[in-house]
Scaffold this motif. Structure first.
Motif, PDB file in Angstrom:
ATOM      1  N   UNK A   1       3.978   8.973  -0.244  1.00  0.00           N
ATOM      2  CA  UNK A   1       3.829  10.301  -1.092  1.00  0.00           C
ATOM      3  C   UNK A   1       4.140  11.186   0.021  1.00  0.00           C
ATOM      4  N   UNK A   2       4.727  12.040  -0.237  1.00  0.00           N
ATOM      5  CA  UNK A   2       5.044  13.441   0.726  1.00  0.00           C
ATOM      6  C   UNK A   2       4.131  14.622   0.489  1.00  0.00           C
ATOM      7  N   UNK A   3       3.554  15.247   1.619  1.00  0.00           N
ATOM      8  CA  UNK A   3       2.920  16.306   1.090  1.00  0.00           C
ATOM      9  C   UNK A   3       3.087  17.387   2.292  1.00  0.00           C
ATOM     10  N   UNK A   4       2.986  18.605   1.961  1.00  0.00           N
ATOM     11  CA  UNK A   4       3.140  19.690   2.947  1.00  0.00           C
ATOM     12  C   UNK A   4       1.829  20.387   3.232  1.00  0.00           C
TER      13      UNK A   4
ATOM     14  N   UNK B   1       0.853  -1.374  -0.024  1.00  0.00           N
ATOM     15  CA  UNK B   1       0.002  -0.139   0.012  1.00  0.00           C
ATOM     16  C   UNK B   1       0.878   1.350  -0.169  1.00  0.00           C
ATOM     17  N   UNK B   2       0.182   2.341  -0.381  1.00  0.00           N
ATOM     18  CA  UNK B   2       1.045   3.668  -0.774  1.00  0.00           C
ATOM     19  C   UNK B   2       0.370   4.419   0.635  1.00  0.00           C
ATOM     20  N   UNK B   3       1.201   5.123   1.382  1.00  0.00           N
ATOM     21  CA  UNK B   3       0.885   6.042   2.367  1.00  0.00           C
ATOM     22  C   UNK B   3       1.005   7.312   2.132  1.00  0.00           C
ATOM     23  N   UNK B   4       0.097   8.375   2.420  1.00  0.00           N
ATOM     24  CA  UNK B   4       0.020   9.718   2.016  1.00  0.00           C
ATOM     25  C   UNK B   4       0.263  10.462   3.095  1.00  0.00           C
TER      26      UNK B   4
ATOM     27  N   UNK C   1       8.576  15.314   6.481  1.00  0.00           N
ATOM     28  CA  UNK C   1       9.494  14.603   7.497  1.00  0.00           C
ATOM     29  C   UNK C   1       9.468  15.789   8.448  1.00  0.00           C
ATOM     30  N   UNK C   2       9.630  15.130   9.879  1.00  0.00           N
ATOM     31  CA  UNK C   2       9.799  15.835  10.922  1.00  0.00           C
ATOM     32  C   UNK C   2       8.626  16.038  11.673  1.00  0.00           C
TER      33      UNK C   2
ATOM     34  N   UNK D   1      -4.109  18.552   0.450  1.00  0.00           N
ATOM     35  CA  UNK D   1      -3.710  17.549  -0.565  1.00  0.00           C
ATOM     36  C   UNK D   1      -3.921  16.323  -0.319  1.00  0.00           C
ATOM     37  N   UNK D   2      -3.519  15.877   1.059  1.00  0.00           N
ATOM     38  CA  UNK D   2      -3.436  14.540   1.394  1.00  0.00           C
ATOM     39  C   UNK D   2      -4.751  14.029   1.385  1.00  0.00           C
ATOM     40  N   UNK D   3      -5.865  14.891   1.717  1.00  0.00           N
ATOM     41  CA  UNK D   3      -7.400  14.649   1.851  1.00  0.00           C
ATOM     42  C   UNK D   3      -7.805  14.204   0.290  1.00  0.00           C
TER      43      UNK D   3
END
Length: 296
Positions: free
Chosen positions: A219-222, A189-192, A196-197, A226-228
């Motif tokens: 996948x990394x978001x700020x 599975x891919x985690x959104x 980091x930190x 966007x994650x939702x």
């Protein structure tokens, strides 16, 4: 160019969200949109890029923000000069990460402005790792953090409220219909995830590792927004505080997966430097934030 347009632009640049900017100014979102459109047309430049209800400042917008800030500062100084003795004045610089900026603080800022219009509020959104350093350096007066409860040398602070977390997926995600989940179900599975930190990202990764999951695809978001949006499209599994997804859960746009997150003990917390003199305006803000945010 109208003063109210500059105030709207400044608020929008602080919240980076049309709905939150409207709430902070007691407007409907369409009023913010209309004022921004009129301001951009008059200036003949694009100040923001619109991403749904969220925005990012263009390079021109970042330049104009400095001038708008100076103009509003001068106007407020002029207003302060005419205030009656005893009325609160001054400047307060507040900072928080994107999630709290969007889902917790607008109501506090709006209420404070209504009660103390003579105080100038400056809000600086910062990523989580930078918040404490900004307080140590004296760049801000008060910060809000979503973190585990722990002491912090050199700071005064308190818990505002505990925050619950959810593991989330789209309704048609293969795991959404499972009555229970095991760590093996997450393989492949891919985690959104947030940047980091981020404290709760680090906790979640540690918890997966302790249960025997050696590594994850991410996948990394700020941005929580966007994650939702990516989670709703079925791009992966997200972990977010409940405050950020309550409406999506009510509408059935996201499903809370049956995974125990009770060990995630996080809270919205407020901090200020223990050696800093608290002006009457800062004290009033701390008291209001404490009372307003601890209410149901």
């Amino acid at each position: 160019m109208e003063l109210r347009q500059l105030k709207t632009f400044y608020t929008l640049a602080s919240t980076l969200n049309f709905a939150r900017a409207a709430e902070a100014q007691n407007y409907v979102p369409s009023t913010v949109t209309m004022q921004m459109k009129a301001l951009e047309e008059e200036l003949g430049v694009k100040l923001v890029d619109r991403l749904g209800k969220n925005v990012t400042l263009t390079d021109t917008g970042k330049t104009f923000l400095r001038y708008a800030d100076n103009i509003l500062c001068m106007v407020e100084e002029a207003q302060h000069a005419l205030k009656q003795p005893g009325e609160l004045t001054g400047t307060i610089v507040i900072s928080a990460d994107e999630t709290l900026c969007t889902y917790r603080l607008p109501a506090v800022l709006q209420k404070f402005r209504q009660l103390h219009p003579g105080v100038r509020l400056i809000f600086l959104p910062l990523v989580s790792p930078s918040l404490k350093q900004s307080l140590r350096d004296g760049d801000v007066d008060v910060i809000f953090m979503l973190d585990e409860m722990k002491g912090e040398s050199g700071f005064c602070g308190e818990k505002i409220r505990e925050e619950r977390f959810c593991l989330l997926a789209a309704p048609d995600h293969p795991l959404a219909s499972r009555p229970a989940l095991a760590i093996e179900d997450f393989h492949g599975e891919t985690f959104l995830l947030t940047e980091q930190g981020c404290s709760y990202r680090s906790f979640f990764e540690r918890s997966l590792s302790q249960k025997g999951m050696a590594g994850i695809t991410e996948l990394e978001f700020h941005s929580a927004e966007a994650i939702k949006q990516c989670a709703k499209l079925g791009m992966g599994i997200a972990i977010l505080p409940e405050m950020a997804v309550s409406e999506e859960l009510k509408r059935g746009e996201l499903i809370s997966l049956p995974w125990d997150l009770s060990a995630v003990s996080f809270a919205t917390q407020m901090f200020w430097h223990e050696e800093k003199w608290l002006s009457p305006a800062i004290e009033a803000f701390i008291h209001l934030a404490r009372d307003l945010e601890s209410s149901p």
